[in-house]
Design a protein around this motif. Sequence first.
Motif, PDB file in Angstrom:
ATOM      1  N   VAL A 244      36.916  47.383  59.179  1.00  0.00           N
ATOM      2  CA  VAL A 244      35.568  47.919  58.943  1.00  0.00           C
ATOM      3  C   VAL A 244      35.619  49.099  57.983  1.00  0.00           C
ATOM      4  O   VAL A 244      34.783  49.219  57.071  1.00  0.00           O
ATOM      5  N   ILE A 245      36.602  49.967  58.143  1.00  0.00           N
ATOM      6  CA  ILE A 245      36.748  51.109  57.231  1.00  0.00           C
ATOM      7  C   ILE A 245      36.959  50.619  55.801  1.00  0.00           C
ATOM      8  O   ILE A 245      36.325  51.106  54.855  1.00  0.00           O
ATOM      9  N   LEU A 246      37.830  49.618  55.606  1.00  0.00           N
ATOM     10  CA  LEU A 246      38.079  49.103  54.270  1.00  0.00           C
ATOM     11  C   LEU A 246      36.867  48.377  53.691  1.00  0.00           C
ATOM     12  O   LEU A 246      36.607  48.451  52.485  1.00  0.00           O
ATOM     13  N   ILE A 247      36.113  47.691  54.520  1.00  0.00           N
ATOM     14  CA  ILE A 247      34.903  47.037  54.042  1.00  0.00           C
ATOM     15  C   ILE A 247      33.904  48.071  53.536  1.00  0.00           C
ATOM     16  O   ILE A 247      33.321  47.917  52.458  1.00  0.00           O
ATOM     17  N   VAL A 248      33.720  49.155  54.292  1.00  0.00           N
ATOM     18  CA  VAL A 248      32.784  50.207  53.871  1.00  0.00           C
ATOM     19  C   VAL A 248      33.269  50.861  52.579  1.00  0.00           C
ATOM     20  O   VAL A 248      32.491  51.056  51.634  1.00  0.00           O
ATOM     21  N   VAL A 249      34.554  51.204  52.512  1.00  0.00           N
ATOM     22  CA  VAL A 249      35.097  51.834  51.308  1.00  0.00           C
ATOM     23  C   VAL A 249      34.986  50.887  50.110  1.00  0.00           C
ATOM     24  O   VAL A 249      34.607  51.298  49.012  1.00  0.00           O
ATOM     25  N   GLY A 250      35.283  49.622  50.309  1.00  0.00           N
ATOM     26  CA  GLY A 250      35.199  48.658  49.218  1.00  0.00           C
ATOM     27  C   GLY A 250      33.778  48.427  48.746  1.00  0.00           C
ATOM     28  O   GLY A 250      33.542  48.190  47.560  1.00  0.00           O
ATOM     29  N   ALA A 251      32.817  48.493  49.653  1.00  0.00           N
ATOM     30  CA  ALA A 251      31.426  48.273  49.274  1.00  0.00           C
ATOM     31  C   ALA A 251      30.805  49.500  48.622  1.00  0.00           C
ATOM     32  O   ALA A 251      29.931  49.374  47.764  1.00  0.00           O
ATOM     33  N   VAL A 252      31.254  50.684  48.998  1.00  0.00           N
ATOM     34  CA  VAL A 252      30.633  51.920  48.524  1.00  0.00           C
ATOM     35  C   VAL A 252      31.382  52.531  47.354  1.00  0.00           C
ATOM     36  O   VAL A 252      30.769  52.950  46.365  1.00  0.00           O
ATOM     37  N   ASP A 253      32.685  52.594  47.427  1.00  0.00           N
ATOM     38  CA  ASP A 253      33.466  53.364  46.459  1.00  0.00           C
ATOM     39  C   ASP A 253      34.393  52.458  45.660  1.00  0.00           C
ATOM     40  O   ASP A 253      35.572  52.308  45.986  1.00  0.00           O
ATOM     41  N   HIS A 254      33.865  51.842  44.630  1.00  0.00           N
ATOM     42  CA  HIS A 254      34.713  51.084  43.705  1.00  0.00           C
ATOM     43  C   HIS A 254      34.207  51.346  42.287  1.00  0.00           C
ATOM     44  O   HIS A 254      33.019  51.396  42.033  1.00  0.00           O
ATOM     45  N   SER A 255      35.147  51.538  41.403  1.00  0.00           N
ATOM     46  CA  SER A 255      34.790  51.854  40.025  1.00  0.00           C
ATOM     47  C   SER A 255      35.338  50.784  39.089  1.00  0.00           C
ATOM     48  O   SER A 255      36.136  49.925  39.480  1.00  0.00           O
ATOM     49  N   ALA A 256      34.919  50.873  37.846  1.00  0.00           N
ATOM     50  CA  ALA A 256      35.399  49.919  36.849  1.00  0.00           C
ATOM     51  C   ALA A 256      36.903  50.079  36.629  1.00  0.00           C
ATOM     52  O   ALA A 256      37.614  49.093  36.418  1.00  0.00           O
ATOM     53  N   ALA A 257      37.399  51.317  36.711  1.00  0.00           N
ATOM     54  CA  ALA A 257      38.839  51.541  36.545  1.00  0.00           C
ATOM     55  C   ALA A 257      39.621  50.899  37.692  1.00  0.00           C
ATOM     56  O   ALA A 257      40.693  50.320  37.472  1.00  0.00           O
ATOM     57  N   ASP A 258      39.094  50.991  38.915  1.00  0.00           N
ATOM     58  CA  ASP A 258      39.757  50.352  40.060  1.00  0.00           C
ATOM     59  C   ASP A 258      39.788  48.834  39.892  1.00  0.00           C
ATOM     60  O   ASP A 258      40.794  48.190  40.191  1.00  0.00           O
ATOM     61  N   LEU A 259      38.664  48.277  39.448  1.00  0.00           N
ATOM     62  CA  LEU A 259      38.612  46.831  39.254  1.00  0.00           C
ATOM     63  C   LEU A 259      39.555  46.375  38.146  1.00  0.00           C
ATOM     64  O   LEU A 259      40.169  45.316  38.238  1.00  0.00           O
ATOM     65  N   GLN A 260      39.676  47.181  37.096  1.00  0.00           N
ATOM     66  CA  GLN A 260      40.575  46.830  36.000  1.00  0.00           C
ATOM     67  C   GLN A 260      42.036  46.854  36.457  1.00  0.00           C
ATOM     68  O   GLN A 260      42.832  45.983  36.102  1.00  0.00           O
ATOM     69  N   ARG A 261      42.398  47.849  37.265  1.00  0.00           N
ATOM     70  CA  ARG A 261      43.778  47.951  37.766  1.00  0.00           C
ATOM     71  C   ARG A 261      44.149  46.783  38.664  1.00  0.00           C
ATOM     72  O   ARG A 261      45.306  46.381  38.734  1.00  0.00           O
ATOM     73  N   SER A 262      43.171  46.267  39.390  1.00  0.00           N
ATOM     74  CA  SER A 262      43.473  45.199  40.352  1.00  0.00           C
ATOM     75  C   SER A 262      43.162  43.811  39.816  1.00  0.00           C
ATOM     76  O   SER A 262      43.115  42.848  40.588  1.00  0.00           O
ATOM     77  N   GLY A 263      42.940  43.703  38.513  1.00  0.00           N
ATOM     78  CA  GLY A 263      42.699  42.394  37.929  1.00  0.00           C
ATOM     79  C   GLY A 263      41.317  41.843  38.215  1.00  0.00           C
ATOM     80  O   GLY A 263      41.124  40.631  38.266  1.00  0.00           O
ATOM     81  N   GLY A 264      40.345  42.706  38.441  1.00  0.00           N
ATOM     82  CA  GLY A 264      38.976  42.270  38.697  1.00  0.00           C
ATOM     83  C   GLY A 264      38.643  42.038  40.161  1.00  0.00           C
ATOM     84  O   GLY A 264      37.529  41.641  40.483  1.00  0.00           O
ATOM     85  N   TRP A 265      39.578  42.269  41.043  1.00  0.00           N
ATOM     86  CA  TRP A 265      39.364  42.071  42.480  1.00  0.00           C
ATOM     87  C   TRP A 265      39.040  43.401  43.140  1.00  0.00           C
ATOM     88  O   TRP A 265      39.679  44.403  42.867  1.00  0.00           O
ATOM     89  N   ASN A 266      38.074  43.399  44.022  1.00  0.00           N
ATOM     90  CA  ASN A 266      37.796  44.574  44.851  1.00  0.00           C
ATOM     91  C   ASN A 266      38.716  44.474  46.073  1.00  0.00           C
ATOM     92  O   ASN A 266      38.358  43.915  47.105  1.00  0.00           O
ATOM     93  N   THR A 267      39.923  44.987  45.921  1.00  0.00           N
ATOM     94  CA  THR A 267      40.964  44.756  46.929  1.00  0.00           C
ATOM     95  C   THR A 267      40.630  45.389  48.274  1.00  0.00           C
ATOM     96  O   THR A 267      40.975  44.820  49.316  1.00  0.00           O
ATOM     97  N   ASN A 268      39.996  46.547  48.284  1.00  0.00           N
ATOM     98  CA  ASN A 268      39.626  47.151  49.570  1.00  0.00           C
ATOM     99  C   ASN A 268      38.654  46.261  50.327  1.00  0.00           C
ATOM    100  O   ASN A 268      38.808  46.049  51.532  1.00  0.00           O
ATOM    101  N   LEU A 269      37.666  45.726  49.625  1.00  0.00           N
ATOM    102  CA  LEU A 269      36.678  44.869  50.275  1.00  0.00           C
ATOM    103  C   LEU A 269      37.322  43.599  50.820  1.00  0.00           C
ATOM    104  O   LEU A 269      37.122  43.243  51.986  1.00  0.00           O
ATOM    105  N   TRP A 270      38.112  42.914  49.990  1.00  0.00           N
ATOM    106  CA  TRP A 270      38.714  41.658  50.425  1.00  0.00           C
ATOM    107  C   TRP A 270      39.754  41.864  51.524  1.00  0.00           C
ATOM    108  O   TRP A 270      39.846  41.052  52.453  1.00  0.00           O
ATOM    109  N   THR A 271      40.525  42.922  51.436  1.00  0.00           N
ATOM    110  CA  THR A 271      41.497  43.206  52.491  1.00  0.00           C
ATOM    111  C   THR A 271      40.789  43.528  53.797  1.00  0.00           C
ATOM    112  O   THR A 271      41.207  43.090  54.874  1.00  0.00           O
ATOM    113  N   GLY A 272      39.699  44.276  53.712  1.00  0.00           N
ATOM    114  CA  GLY A 272      38.916  44.594  54.908  1.00  0.00           C
ATOM    115  C   GLY A 272      38.327  43.360  55.556  1.00  0.00           C
ATOM    116  O   GLY A 272      38.320  43.220  56.785  1.00  0.00           O
TER     117      GLY A 272
END
Length: 78
Positions: free
Chosen positions: A18-46
Amino acid sequence: MLFDIRTIVGGLLGIYGVILIVVGAVDHSAADLQRSGGWNTNLWTGIVMAVLAAGFLIWVRLRPTQVPQHTESGGPAE
């Protein structure tokens, strides 16, 4: 049921999920998405952790721990 390891693992996975889902939904930037290959890793891991937590908790409900009953002689009952 409270001291079953599946309950503890399911609860912890659920809390972290649940913590990772909230963080992935609220706090993700274009730089984070670029580093992870376009995946919102916090959201998907959560989401995966929340699904695993649900699996553990359903497993506890469907197959509760059976405590063996003992006879007066001290051996297991048949």
